[in-house]
Write a protein that holds these residues in place. Structure first.
Motif, PDB file in Angstrom:
ATOM      1  N   SER A   1     -58.316 -42.304  29.133  1.00 31.36           N
ATOM      2  CA  SER A   1     -57.262 -42.104  30.117  1.00 31.36           C
ATOM      3  C   SER A   1     -57.019 -43.424  30.837  1.00 31.36           C
ATOM      4  N   VAL A   2     -55.754 -43.736  31.036  1.00 33.33           N
ATOM      5  CA  VAL A   2     -55.366 -44.976  31.705  1.00 33.33           C
ATOM      6  C   VAL A   2     -54.490 -44.624  32.900  1.00 33.33           C
ATOM      7  N   GLU A   3     -54.798 -45.204  34.025  1.00 31.56           N
ATOM      8  CA  GLU A   3     -54.028 -44.965  35.245  1.00 31.56           C
ATOM      9  C   GLU A   3     -53.531 -46.299  35.782  1.00 31.56           C
ATOM     10  N   LYS A   4     -52.239 -46.379  36.068  1.00 29.56           N
ATOM     11  CA  LYS A   4     -51.649 -47.609  36.581  1.00 29.56           C
ATOM     12  C   LYS A   4     -52.001 -47.781  38.051  1.00 29.56           C
ATOM     13  N   GLN A   5     -52.496 -48.968  38.398  1.00 28.36           N
ATOM     14  CA  GLN A   5     -52.914 -49.261  39.761  1.00 28.36           C
ATOM     15  C   GLN A   5     -51.860 -50.092  40.485  1.00 28.36           C
ATOM     16  N   LYS A   6     -51.667 -49.807  41.761  1.00 24.70           N
ATOM     17  CA  LYS A   6     -50.736 -50.579  42.575  1.00 24.70           C
ATOM     18  C   LYS A   6     -51.448 -51.585  43.467  1.00 24.70           C
TER      19      LYS A   6
ATOM     20  N   LYS B   1     -41.973 -42.958  32.441  1.00 25.32           N
ATOM     21  CA  LYS B   1     -41.633 -41.548  32.271  1.00 25.32           C
ATOM     22  C   LYS B   1     -42.361 -40.691  33.300  1.00 25.32           C
ATOM     23  N   LEU B   2     -43.639 -41.007  33.560  1.00 27.37           N
ATOM     24  CA  LEU B   2     -44.412 -40.244  34.537  1.00 27.37           C
ATOM     25  C   LEU B   2     -43.820 -40.390  35.939  1.00 27.37           C
ATOM     26  N   GLU B   3     -43.385 -41.603  36.252  1.00 27.89           N
ATOM     27  CA  GLU B   3     -42.813 -41.845  37.577  1.00 27.89           C
ATOM     28  C   GLU B   3     -41.502 -41.088  37.765  1.00 27.89           C
ATOM     29  N   LYS B   4     -40.729 -40.957  36.697  1.00 25.17           N
ATOM     30  CA  LYS B   4     -39.461 -40.222  36.786  1.00 25.17           C
ATOM     31  C   LYS B   4     -39.698 -38.732  36.991  1.00 25.17           C
ATOM     32  N   ASN B   5     -40.853 -38.254  36.524  1.00 31.23           N
ATOM     33  CA  ASN B   5     -41.174 -36.837  36.644  1.00 31.23           C
ATOM     34  C   ASN B   5     -42.289 -36.604  37.662  1.00 31.23           C
ATOM     35  N   ALA B   6     -42.391 -37.495  38.641  1.00 31.13           N
ATOM     36  CA  ALA B   6     -43.488 -37.449  39.614  1.00 31.13           C
ATOM     37  C   ALA B   6     -43.489 -36.179  40.449  1.00 31.13           C
ATOM     38  N   HIS B   7     -42.327 -35.536  40.604  1.00 28.91           N
ATOM     39  CA  HIS B   7     -42.240 -34.344  41.443  1.00 28.91           C
ATOM     40  C   HIS B   7     -42.620 -33.066  40.699  1.00 28.91           C
ATOM     41  N   SER B   8     -42.866 -33.200  39.405  1.00 25.34           N
ATOM     42  CA  SER B   8     -43.254 -32.032  38.618  1.00 25.34           C
ATOM     43  C   SER B   8     -44.771 -31.904  38.611  1.00 25.34           C
ATOM     44  N   ASN B   9     -45.289 -30.774  39.037  1.00 17.84           N
ATOM     45  CA  ASN B   9     -46.740 -30.581  39.097  1.00 17.84           C
ATOM     46  C   ASN B   9     -47.367 -30.497  37.717  1.00 17.84           C
ATOM     47  N   SER B  10     -46.547 -30.249  36.714  1.00 23.82           N
ATOM     48  CA  SER B  10     -47.082 -30.088  35.360  1.00 23.82           C
ATOM     49  C   SER B  10     -47.266 -31.425  34.646  1.00 23.82           C
TER      50      SER B  10
ATOM     51  N   ALA C   1     -48.964 -35.053  34.156  1.00 25.17           N
ATOM     52  CA  ALA C   1     -50.208 -35.757  34.482  1.00 25.17           C
ATOM     53  C   ALA C   1     -49.903 -37.112  35.100  1.00 25.17           C
ATOM     54  N   SER C   2     -50.842 -37.644  35.888  1.00 24.15           N
ATOM     55  CA  SER C   2     -50.666 -38.948  36.522  1.00 24.15           C
ATOM     56  C   SER C   2     -51.280 -40.065  35.684  1.00 24.15           C
ATOM     57  N   LYS C   3     -51.919 -39.690  34.600  1.00 25.05           N
ATOM     58  CA  LYS C   3     -52.562 -40.657  33.725  1.00 25.05           C
ATOM     59  C   LYS C   3     -52.004 -40.522  32.315  1.00 25.05           C
ATOM     60  N   VAL C   4     -52.165 -41.576  31.541  1.00 22.99           N
ATOM     61  CA  VAL C   4     -51.802 -41.529  30.129  1.00 22.99           C
ATOM     62  C   VAL C   4     -53.072 -41.272  29.332  1.00 22.99           C
ATOM     63  N   TRP C   5     -53.076 -40.180  28.603  1.00 23.79           N
ATOM     64  CA  TRP C   5     -54.246 -39.802  27.818  1.00 23.79           C
ATOM     65  C   TRP C   5     -54.029 -40.156  26.353  1.00 23.79           C
ATOM     66  N   MET C   6     -55.092 -40.684  25.725  1.00 27.96           N
ATOM     67  CA  MET C   6     -55.019 -41.085  24.325  1.00 27.96           C
ATOM     68  C   MET C   6     -56.308 -40.698  23.621  1.00 27.96           C
ATOM     69  N   VAL C   7     -56.221 -40.557  22.322  1.00 29.16           N
ATOM     70  CA  VAL C   7     -57.410 -40.334  21.510  1.00 29.16           C
ATOM     71  C   VAL C   7     -57.482 -41.437  20.465  1.00 29.16           C
ATOM     72  N   HIS C   8     -58.635 -42.063  20.349  1.00 27.73           N
ATOM     73  CA  HIS C   8     -58.806 -43.157  19.387  1.00 27.73           C
ATOM     74  C   HIS C   8     -60.291 -43.426  19.204  1.00 27.73           C
ATOM     75  N   SER C   9     -60.674 -43.821  18.003  1.00 28.88           N
ATOM     76  CA  SER C   9     -62.061 -44.215  17.709  1.00 28.88           C
ATOM     77  C   SER C   9     -63.070 -43.128  18.058  1.00 28.88           C
ATOM     78  N   GLY C  10     -62.685 -41.877  17.844  1.00 25.74           N
ATOM     79  CA  GLY C  10     -63.627 -40.788  18.076  1.00 25.74           C
ATOM     80  C   GLY C  10     -63.838 -40.440  19.531  1.00 25.74           C
TER      81      GLY C  10
END
Length: 272
Positions: free
Chosen positions: A64-69, A40-49, A51-60
């Protein structure tokens, strides 16, 4: 082997089977979900709004996770996820042997007058044939069309369920369809996903560009595993509901419906 020892062995192996399965399926769904978020992020890569990372909340905490090439660490520092699948499958096979191949649940004389040896051969043959047919189908032109492949998979599952219901006991037929799915899922990990990942890491470690088709194929197999996991759980639970499932007049049709329900549930979970 005394009944007491056999029951404790059954309980211990079943616990390992369920616990390892929870870890395996949980990881599979997490990573396929994560991959979907990056798509989903790659499909919307041209939108400045976006994020390039997936943010999650867990265990207090926040994560953030970022896919590496490219590989930013040494190959030995990469975390692999493989033993959960093998342990789940191995424990399942041990249970299959204990309950059906050593026990008395495999054959029903009212269904077919065959020997236990013949029943074992049919059961093992179904698991082996299931993998071969599935693997060939994925690598054929059929595997390039999700809808066509799903239709083919449903027809083959129905054929396997119908056939096994006419040679094994109802309960054993259900379990062997589940074992067939479990075998396909495990071999997907060990024979298709892991070898592709090894090649990717080996190329990345030398700084060379790796074949992107390797990642595509590994991703496809992992996706298939998410769709087989829920039907396998339904089949495991069917053991406790004989009137509604394998003991019903429409037993094999009900099994096919359970598979379809599992696929629908997997589709919802993957998009959650």
């Amino acid at each position: 082997m005394s009944s007491s020892i056999r029951e404790w062995l059954n309980l211990s192996v079943r616990w390992i089977h369920v616990f390892a399965g929870i870890m395996w399926v949980g990881q599979t769904y997490y990573f396929t979900w994560l991959d979907g978020q990056f798509t989903k992020l790659e499909k919307n890569a041209h939108s400045n709004s976006v994020a390039s990372k997936v943010w999650m909340v867990h265990s207090g905490g926040f994560y953030s996770v970022e896919k590496q090439k490219s590989l930013g660490v040494a190959p030995e520092q990469v975390r692999w996820f493989r033993w959960e699948a093998f342990v789940t499958w191995l424990a399942g096979v041990i249970l299959l042997v204990l309950v059906y191949y050593v026990g008395d649940g495999l054959i029903d004389s009212d269904v077919a007058d065959i020997s236990k040896g013949a029943g074992i051969a049919i059961g093992v043959g179904a698991m082996v044939a299931g993998w071969i047919i599935y693997d060939l189908a994925v690598r054929s032109a059929l595997g390039k069309s999700p809808k066509a492949f799903a239709g083919f998979g449903l027809v083959m599952t129905a054929a396997a369920a119908w056939g096994l219901m006419h040679v094994l006991s109802g309960r054993a037929a259900y379990i062997h369809v589940g074992a067939m799915f479990g075998t396909i899922m495990t071999l997907n990990v060990w024979e298709r996903i892991l070898p592709a990942q090894r090649k990717m890491i080996a190329s990345a470690a030398t700084g060379a560009a790796f074949d992107t088709s390797l990642g595509v194929q590994a991703k496809l197999r992992s996706k298939h595993n998410t769709f087989m996991a829920v039907p396998v759980v339904f089949i495991m639970l069917s053991n406790h509901f004989p009137v509604a499932t394998y003991g019903n007049t429409f037993n094999w049709q009900i099994l096919v419906v359970l598979v379809l329900m599992g696929w629908a549930a997997a589709a919802v979970i993957r998009r959650a």
